[in-house]
Design an enzyme around this catalytic site. Structure first.
Site, short mmCIF file in Angstrom:
data_model
loop_
_atom_site.label_atom_id
_atom_site.label_comp_id
_atom_site.label_asym_id
_atom_site.label_seq_id
_atom_site.Cartn_x
_atom_site.Cartn_y
_atom_site.Cartn_z
N GLN A 66 0.80 -1.23 0.00
CA GLN A 66 0.00 0.00 0.00
C GLN A 66 0.84 1.28 0.00
O GLN A 66 0.27 2.37 0.00
CB GLN A 66 -0.96 0.01 1.20
N SER A 72 3.05 -4.96 -5.11
CA SER A 72 2.14 -5.65 -6.02
C SER A 72 1.69 -4.74 -7.16
O SER A 72 1.44 -3.54 -6.95
CB SER A 72 0.94 -6.14 -5.20
N CYS A 89 -10.65 -8.00 0.67
CA CYS A 89 -10.65 -9.42 1.02
C CYS A 89 -11.67 -9.71 2.11
O CYS A 89 -12.08 -10.84 2.28
CB CYS A 89 -9.28 -9.84 1.52
N1 PLP Z 1 -0.82 -6.59 1.56
C1 PLP Z 1 -1.57 -5.49 1.65
C2 PLP Z 1 -1.21 -4.45 2.64
C3 PLP Z 1 -2.67 -5.32 0.81
O1 PLP Z 1 -3.42 -4.22 0.91
C4 PLP Z 1 -2.96 -6.34 -0.13
C5 PLP Z 1 -4.16 -6.23 -0.98
O2 PLP Z 1 -5.15 -5.61 -0.61
C6 PLP Z 1 -2.14 -7.47 -0.19
C7 PLP Z 1 -1.07 -7.57 0.67
C8 PLP Z 1 -2.39 -8.57 -1.16
O3 PLP Z 1 -1.98 -8.18 -2.45
P1 PLP Z 1 -2.57 -8.94 -3.73
O4 PLP Z 1 -3.96 -8.45 -3.93
O5 PLP Z 1 -1.64 -8.56 -4.85
O6 PLP Z 1 -2.53 -10.40 -3.41
#
Ligand code: PLP
Length: 386
Positions: free
Chosen positions: A177, A197, A323
């Protein structure tokens, strides 16, 4: 539509899309193939690796491409746990991590690792002294996120890195983020392992990276070919990696100016909401934050109802991480910063991005005022009827 959920995902940057097209259409070779058609794909992957390394401030060989931030977090945590199994079994994290880290820690706990979940203060920041005090002879890994996905609060990762470095403990930070939102180069954070990401910075979905500082003990968690320096088996997502590199380049180039623009929009939004709506709380607003994120609690209203009310009017916001949508539990992040379950249930997250304009803020404030007032009227009528 006014899209204010950029922490969930971002639209693909048109330049990233253009960069990807040739690798989806004509140059679809396997980068591991020995003939020229394969070599072309290999060159594209390595060129992308070099571009990203230059942007984030590391060596190209220190980047491992994988399929998501979630996979990158898994590789970091499980990879260190496996590599240092004989050295110790203690891992330190915080109670506000993304499920990609928290649930991996819980899985490792079931495998016999001991996990310390550090609390955060009312501003959402982990206390350095508590972190230092939690480290012991058995500690093999500290994992603390850079910016929180729900509040945007930035953790003091450089300070944490200075402590773990002194103690010889591996330090991972999830920068999903913060990457591209803060002008800081990831390599300067001092962490040994860093996750970022593609789809959170206007790149494609399904591609991410783990920065692995030279010499960091890490075991692969997938078995297969020797791709990605033997750390992540599987044929590379060539087009995705090319688009990721383009997006990273653009995000880091514009992070300073775009950050200032977004901070001004976010501050205006918070100012106007606070003055137009009673009984509202700005979560994490006293701490350093990424500039695009605002998290607010409205007393006596359900966050989910606000999200639905805004959706009907064409405005996309969320109650927390994508999520956990559909999850009736109040946010673990907001509970950790001291909100009551009721306050946490009354919260929404607004996260701005490249296409957000001044007029979107005005319209959002107006719609939010109307929605919250309507929901409060309904709930007080319901209370009276009861
Ligand atoms: N870590 C954080 C802080 C995130 O906000 C997210 C996704 O919302 C992820 C990991 C996971 O990333 P990805 O959607 O690429 O799996």
């Amino acid at each position: 539509m006014i899209y204010l959920d950029h922490n969930a995902t971002t639209p693909l940057h048109p330049q990233a899309f253009e960069a990807m097209v040739p690798y989806l259409r004509e140059r679809w070779g396997n980068p591991s193939s020995p003939y020229r058609f394969g070599t072309e794909a290999r060159v594209a992957v390595e060129r992308a690796r070099t571009r990203i390394a230059e942007c984030v401030g590391c060596k190209p060989a220190e980047l491992v491409f994988c399929s998501s931030g979630t996979e990158s977090d898994n590789l970091a945590l499980r990879g260190v746990a496996q590599a240092l199994k004989s050295k110790g079994n203690h891992i330190v994290t915080t109670g506000i991590e993304h499920p990609a880290v928290l649930n991996t820690c819980k899985a490792l706990e079931r495998e016999g690792y001991r996990i310390t979940y550090l609390p955060v203060n009312r501003d959402g920041v982990v206390e350095i002294e508590a972190l230092a005090a939690s480290l012991g002879a058995q500690t093999i890994l500290v994992t603390v996120m850079h910016a929180n996905n729900e509040t945007g609060v930035v953790q003091p990762v450089e300070e944490i890195a200075a402590i773990t470095r002194k103690r010889g403990i591996v330090f991972h930070t999830d920068a999903v983020q913060s990457a591209g939102k803060l002008p800081q180069r990831l390599g300067e954070l001092g962490a040994d392992l860093i996750t970022f990401s593609g789809h959170k910075l206007y790149g494609p979905k399904g591609v991410a990276a783990l920065y692995v500082r030279d010499g960091t003990p890490l075991a692969p968690v997938t078995t297969g070919g020797a791709h990605e320096h033997g750390l992540r088996a599987g044929t590379e997502n060539v087009a995705g990696i090319v688009g990721f590199a383009e997006a990273v380049t653009l995000a880091f180039e514009s992070s300073e100016t775009e950050g200032q623009r977004l901070r001004a929009l976010r501050d205006r939004l918070e100012r106007e909401v606070s003055s137009a709506i009673r009984r509202v709380k700005l979560n994490g607003a006293r701490a350093p934050r990424v500039p695009n994120t605002s998290n607010m609690s409205f007393q006596g209203v359900d966050g989910e109802s606000i999200v639905l009310g805004l959706d009907v009017r064409g405005i996309c916001v969320s109650t927390g991480s994508a999520c956990s949508t559909g999850d009736p539990e109040p946010s673990h992040v907001l509970l950790a910063i001291g909100l009551s379950p009721r306050e946490a249930q009354g919260s929404i997250r607004l996260s701005m991005g490249r296409e957000t304009r001044e007029e979107d803020i005005g319209l959002t404030v107006q719609t939010l005022v109307e929605t919250v007032e309507r929901l409060r009227r309904v709930s007080s009528a319901r209370d009276e009827a009861d």
